[in-house]
Write an enzyme that holds these catalytic residues in place. Structure first.
Site, PDB file in Angstrom:
ATOM      1  N   GLU A  31     -20.134  11.933  -2.836  1.00  0.00           N
ATOM      2  CA  GLU A  31     -18.878  11.293  -3.257  1.00  0.00           C
ATOM      3  C   GLU A  31     -18.833  11.187  -4.776  1.00  0.00           C
ATOM      4  OE1 GLU A  31     -16.311  11.388  -1.169  1.00  0.00           O
ATOM      5  OE2 GLU A  31     -17.352  10.094   0.248  1.00  0.00           O
ATOM      6  N   SER A  65      11.400  14.587   4.861  1.00  0.00           N
ATOM      7  CA  SER A  65      10.149  13.982   5.315  1.00  0.00           C
ATOM      8  C   SER A  65      10.445  13.063   6.501  1.00  0.00           C
ATOM      9  CB  SER A  65       9.525  13.157   4.182  1.00  0.00           C
ATOM     10  OG  SER A  65       8.621  12.223   4.735  1.00  0.00           O
ATOM     11  N   GLY A 118      -3.387   6.086   2.807  1.00  0.00           N
ATOM     12  CA  GLY A 118      -4.219   5.102   2.106  1.00  0.00           C
ATOM     13  C   GLY A 118      -5.569   4.852   2.754  1.00  0.00           C
ATOM     14  N   ASP A 168     -11.062  17.775  -1.788  1.00  0.00           N
ATOM     15  CA  ASP A 168     -10.075  17.548  -0.726  1.00  0.00           C
ATOM     16  C   ASP A 168      -9.233  18.791  -0.466  1.00  0.00           C
ATOM     17  OD1 ASP A 168     -11.141  15.085  -1.114  1.00  0.00           O
ATOM     18  OD2 ASP A 168      -9.314  14.133  -1.851  1.00  0.00           O
TER      19      ASP A 168
HETATM   20  C1  GLA Z   1     -10.921  11.673  -3.969  1.00  0.00           C
HETATM   21  C2  GLA Z   1     -10.727  12.931  -4.808  1.00  0.00           C
HETATM   22  C3  GLA Z   1     -11.864  13.927  -4.605  1.00  0.00           C
HETATM   23  C4  GLA Z   1     -13.232  13.264  -4.756  1.00  0.00           C
HETATM   24  C5  GLA Z   1     -13.280  11.968  -3.936  1.00  0.00           C
HETATM   25  C6  GLA Z   1     -14.556  11.203  -4.173  1.00  0.00           C
HETATM   26  O1  GLA Z   1     -10.796  11.966  -2.620  1.00  0.00           O
HETATM   27  O2  GLA Z   1      -9.510  13.567  -4.494  1.00  0.00           O
HETATM   28  O3  GLA Z   1     -11.738  15.007  -5.501  1.00  0.00           O
HETATM   29  O4  GLA Z   1     -13.535  13.040  -6.093  1.00  0.00           O
HETATM   30  O5  GLA Z   1     -12.193  11.113  -4.212  1.00  0.00           O
HETATM   31  O6  GLA Z   1     -15.651  11.931  -3.743  1.00  0.00           O
END
Ligand code: GLA
Length: 381
Positions: A31, A65, A118, A168
């Site tokens: 993370e 949407s 969220g 992500d």
């Molecule tokens: C968010 C960001 C990712 C990553 C995470 C933490 O999800 O979009 O790029 O940095 O936080 O790991």
């Protein structure tokens, strides 16, 4: 979801068009390492965004949407940025495609999602990836998958104000059913790991806490890491990113950055190693070590990176107390979920007890999501 989209699409735009979808994500470990050039270990999940899209032969995008119950219409020039924040993700994807030399013509779209907002499951990456993937096919742009992930990431940077890493958007495009993917965010090399959880399950507990200032706090964490990297680089010019640094080098820069910056960097350097340790442990079937690393990550995210909150620390403590194998805050933090690695025969007791005690303490129930690792961006038949 598909029926709802279909119905609305017919009502607004007629019958032509193709369905596309992409996914939210979990991350087993790694993370806040992505923007530091470290490793991440995510998987796409069985909830995401679905859209029906059809080119309309104009230079306008018309999109509805379902979840916001709102319509937006915008052009494709930089000055056409829409008012609605949800529409900016789609506008951003169009603009970033165009900036890279891709073609984008006007289109009609209706979309909906089932990623809880969220919760730290990356509904925004799912939205970006759905449209990046679809527009690439519709306009025959021929971008590869990595470029599509980068289009999503630049959308966040340039149109949504979050200086996120690549995790992500990467997993939302590359995700594969029943596999986690370890990505080296410096070289962008990746490897699929089929998940073999044996007698264990992964379950998310959503604190339902959502911090208003999460994106500015996120950007601040990134700036801290960059300051430490730049300070270390003066003595060790060979490093490219913070994840290349050794922990002892932090001592050399203590006087040139803040104590807070040092704490952030200490967490990141530890976390990069933990991803590798978890992959090794998984290879040996050693789930106890996987779990222990998750607890260490939680400690780091809570005390050094300071992206946890009372509710998430409570969920983590409950897991420890009930002998759950591993537990930690997942994603960017500042609210959202914990991810828990729990033995199947302990699952019910853990979930029931934690939900009750959490409610007694905070006045609302956490939500429970079982993790099902699924495919990323795709065309839906
Ligand atoms: C968010 C960001 C990712 C990553 C995470 C933490 O999800 O979009 O790029 O940095 O936080 O790991």
């Amino acid at each position: 979801m598909k029926e709802k989209i279909q119905k609305k699409f017919t009502e607004l735009f007629g019958n032509e068009g193709v369905f596309y979808a992409s996914a939210g994500r979990i991350n087993l470990i790694g993370e806040h390492t992505d923007y530091n050039g470290g490793y991440v270990f995510p998987g796409a999940i069985d909830c995401g965004i679905m859209a029906k899209i059809n080119p309309n032969g104009t230079d306008k995008v018309r999109v509805f949407s379902i979840d916001f119950d709102e319509y937006a219409e915008f052009g494709l020039e930089e000055t056409d940025k829409p008012e609605q924040s949800w529409a900016r993700y789609i506008f951003g994807v169009c603009r970033e495609t165009i900036k890279r030399g891709g073609k984008v013509g006007g289109f009609d779209a209706v979309f909906a999602g089932d990623v809880p907002l969220g919760a730290g499951l990356s509904s925004s990456a799912a939205l970006e990836s759905t449209f990046a993937y679809a527009l690439n096919l519709i306009n025959n742009n021929g971008f590869d998958k990595m470029e599509l992930a980068l289009i999503g990431q630049s959308t966040e940077h340039n149109y949504c104000g979050v200086k996120c890493g690549i995790m992500d958007q990467f997993i939302s495009i590359f995700g594969k059913k029943d596999s986690l993917v370890r990505l080296d965010c410096k070289t962008m090399e990746y490897k699929y790991f089929p998940i073999q959880l044996q007698d264990y399950k992964l379950v998310l507990l959503d604190s339902c806490v959502k911090h208003e200032l999460a994106s500015s706090a996120y950007n601040k964490r990134r700036e801290s890491c960059e300051r430490v990297r730049d300070a270390i680089k003066k003595n060790h010019p060979e490093i490219e990113c913070l994840s290349d640094a050794k922990r002892i080098w932090l001592e050399e820069v203590r006087s040139s950055v803040t104590e807070e910056d040092i704490m952030r960097a200490e967490y990141v350097i530890g976390e990069v190693q933990r991803v590798l340790d978890v992959c090794d442990a998984l290879g040996r079937g050693d789930m106890e070590t996987v779990g222990e690393m998750m607890y260490q990550t939680h400690f780091g995210l809570s005390r050094l990176y300071e992206v946890s909150c009372d509710e998430l620390d409570f969920l983590n403590k409950m897991a420890r107390k009930l002998d759950v194998t591993g537990s930690r805050v997942m994603g960017g933090g500042f609210g959202g979920c914990t991810i828990n690695l729990v033995k199947k025969d302990l699952y019910k007791q853990f979930v029931d007890t934690t939900v009750d005690e959490f409610e007694a303490r905070f006045g609302h129930k956490p939500k429970v999501y079982d993790v099902i690792i699924s495919d990323g961006a795709r065309v839906v038949d």
